[in-house]
Write an enzyme that holds these catalytic residues in place. Structure first.
Site, PDB file in Angstrom:
ATOM      1  N   SER A 141       0.829  -1.186   0.000  1.00  0.00           N
ATOM      2  CA  SER A 141       0.000   0.000   0.000  1.00  0.00           C
ATOM      3  C   SER A 141       0.872   1.247   0.000  1.00  0.00           C
ATOM      4  O   SER A 141       1.909   1.303   0.658  1.00  0.00           O
ATOM      5  CB  SER A 141      -0.898   0.020   1.240  1.00  0.00           C
ATOM      6  OG  SER A 141      -1.526   1.274   1.384  1.00  0.00           O
ATOM      7  N   HIS A 142       0.415   2.263  -0.723  1.00  0.00           N
ATOM      8  CA  HIS A 142       1.112   3.552  -0.736  1.00  0.00           C
ATOM      9  C   HIS A 142       1.102   4.192   0.650  1.00  0.00           C
ATOM     10  O   HIS A 142       1.891   5.109   0.935  1.00  0.00           O
ATOM     11  CB  HIS A 142       0.436   4.486  -1.745  1.00  0.00           C
ATOM     12  CG  HIS A 142       1.399   5.258  -2.589  1.00  0.00           C
ATOM     13  ND1 HIS A 142       2.508   5.894  -2.062  1.00  0.00           N
ATOM     14  CD2 HIS A 142       1.421   5.518  -3.923  1.00  0.00           C
ATOM     15  CE1 HIS A 142       3.161   6.504  -3.044  1.00  0.00           C
ATOM     16  NE2 HIS A 142       2.521   6.292  -4.178  1.00  0.00           N
ATOM     17  N   ALA A 143       0.208   3.747   1.525  1.00  0.00           N
ATOM     18  CA  ALA A 143       0.171   4.282   2.885  1.00  0.00           C
ATOM     19  C   ALA A 143       1.445   3.955   3.649  1.00  0.00           C
ATOM     20  O   ALA A 143       1.824   4.668   4.584  1.00  0.00           O
ATOM     21  CB  ALA A 143      -1.042   3.740   3.642  1.00  0.00           C
ATOM     22  N   ASN A 319       4.954   9.023   3.251  1.00  0.00           N
ATOM     23  CA  ASN A 319       4.997   9.632   1.930  1.00  0.00           C
ATOM     24  C   ASN A 319       5.504  11.057   2.017  1.00  0.00           C
ATOM     25  O   ASN A 319       4.962  11.874   2.767  1.00  0.00           O
ATOM     26  CB  ASN A 319       3.599   9.604   1.310  1.00  0.00           C
ATOM     27  CG  ASN A 319       3.187   8.221   0.880  1.00  0.00           C
ATOM     28  OD1 ASN A 319       3.446   7.804  -0.236  1.00  0.00           O
ATOM     29  ND2 ASN A 319       2.544   7.486   1.793  1.00  0.00           N
TER      30      ASN A 319
END
Length: 487
Positions: A141-143, A319
């Protein structure tokens, strides 16, 4: 010592936004590294490598706990029910398997939601490829982190030689039992201090005069107006969308090409730009060819280019990037002129004071109801294309005795027609395009346009010019036809 030192247990607002998007197929933020291996690694060694890595990189052992009521930030906690065999898997394609089959398998995985009740990643070993080769599909996940952060976070998985000395197994992380209600109660207990902290933060417009903090209304107002004006420029799309790429669906496909890094660097230098400028110019050339071939020539289209904000010493998790919006010069025929136009726009956009305005808005956006948030997202996204550039490892790398010969980056499709990722690793560049099949409906034509456009860029490197190599089966057919025609 665990890698989690320096990582915050709280999800940042941008990370939480990405986590919330996992439930909706149109906002799902999964990213994937597809690696080609020169041989099939030993399964026990492969599995053990992730066991070891998950003990050092706590994000691989942590799940997200969201409070029942939003009294506290969501938190990463070490999953007491962590099961490595859920995350590390193996599959076999019908022999002799092709890269096209691996790309299609990757699409199914990326179109499927990650289990948000567990750590947000999987690693799949794909066996049965031709000549005894294999592939890995690392899905996360980009999280957890962005592309640049993942390079640092997952470096522990790889070796610099095929058969190094065994490493000692790190200690087992301590599980954490924390329920959504527990986190909510903790937030309520700390709420008075949080309110005081918020009030103090509101005084950031104060300036120091003779050792005392005073408000400067003129500088504050002018600063706010300047930031707002810059923010409007950042959020407004830089060009009108392409009428050819306007449709969206839930079906997607991936195409990729390979280029020697030295060839792309030489071509970029000859064109007066960086590798990133040449890459974007090649992508614009492919889009120009595709539009012209279908009788819909355009001069520009909106393209978003992520810019890394990560400073040296920052933790690998989370991020830290923002986006630069370009009016992609797809109608410019001359490749050198395209490189110059892209370079000028990138330089100008990087200087915007509000370049990271989405990050500034994230604390407010992250607490909005899901329906409201999805409505804002659909209205704000105005780009046809997103294009990322992620440098990985410059030298040779191995996993469980197998050498990684190529890596392809397959990104999400957050409302855009296509996501393009340039990966440079081990002396090679790969350019991977994942696109919405409602927007790009002619697969073979797009594969041909992609090859021809980057051949045009590589021709700047000199005579005889190098060529881009097709990665997929369809692309290989096009490349063979191109070679047979002598072009």
């Amino acid at each position: 010592m665990a890698e989690a030192v320096g990582l915050s247990d709280e999800l940042g607002p941008v990370d939480y936004l990405l986590h919330r998007g996992e439930a909706n197929p149109r906002t799902r933020s999964g990213i994937m590294a597809l690696e080609l291996l020169d041989t099939t690694p030993d399964w026990n060694r492969f599995r053990s490598r992730f066991e070891s890595a998950s003990r050092k990189m706590l994000r691989l052992r942590q799940k997200v706990v969201v409070p029942t009521l939003p009294t506290a930030a969501p938190r990463w906690v070490v999953d007491p029910d962590f099961n490595l065999d859920f995350h590390v898997r193996r599959v076999r394609v019908s022999e002799p398997g092709t890269l096209r089959e691996v790309f299609d398998l990757a699409e199914v995985m990326l179109q499927s939601p990650l289990d948000i009740s567990r750590p947000l990643w999987t690693a799949t070993l794909v066996e049965g490829l031709a000549d005894g080769k294999a592939a890995t599909l690392l899905h996360l996940s980009h999280a957890i982190t962005d592309g640049v952060g993942s390079v640092e976070m997952f470096a522990e998985i790889y070796d610099l030689e095929r058969d190094p000395e065994p490493r000692p197994l790190p200690p087992q992380p301590i599980p954490q039992d924390l329920s959504p209600n527990d986190l909510m109660r903790q937030g309520i207990n700390h709420l008075p201090m949080a309110i005081v902290g918020g009030a103090l933060g509101a005084l950031t417009g104060a300036v120091s005069v003779a050792g005392k903090a005073v408000l400067d209304p003129l500088s504050t107002v002018s600063g706010i107006l300047g930031y707002a004006t810059s923010g409007a420029r950042v959020l407004n799309r830089a060009a009108e969308p392409s009428p050819l790429l306007r449709r969206r669906s839930l079906a997607s496909r991936t195409e990729a090409i390979d280029i020697r890094l030295s060839d792309l660097h030489k071509a970029a230098k000859a064109g007066g730009g960086s590798i990133n400028d040449a890459y974007l110019a090649g992508l614009c050339g492919a889009l120009r060819r595709y539009h012209v071939a279908l009788g819909v020539p355009i001069s520009t289209l909106p393209m978003a280019v992520p810019v890394n904000l990560r400073a040296e010493g920052d933790a690998a998790g989370g991020n830290q990037f923002t986006g630069v919006n370009l009016a992609a010069p797809v109608g410019t025929v001359d490749p050198v002129a395209r490189i110059k136009k892209i370079r000028a726009q990138m330089t100008q956009r990087r200087e915007e004071p509000a370049m990271n305005i989405i990050g500034s808005m994230a604390p407010v956006l992250s607490v909005l109801p899901t329906a409201v948030l999805e409505g804002i997202s659909s209205s704000v996204i105005g780009n046809d294309v997103q294009a990322s550039n992620v440098p990985v490892y410059p030298g040779d790398t191995y996993i469980a005795g197998a050498k990684i010969t190529r890596q392809y980056g397959i990104g999400p499709l957050p409302g855009v027609a296509m996501m393009v990722v340039l990966i440079s690793r081990g002396g090679w560049c790969t350019i991977t395009v994942r696109y919405d099949r409602a927007a790009v409906q002619n697969d073979a034509l797009w594969a041909q346009c992609l090859l021809e456009a980057f051949d045009e860029i590589l021709a700047l490197a000199g005579d005889p010019p190098p060529h881009a190599l097709a990665a997929s089966f369809e692309g290989e057919q096009i490349a063979s036809a191109r070679a047979g025609s002598g072009s």
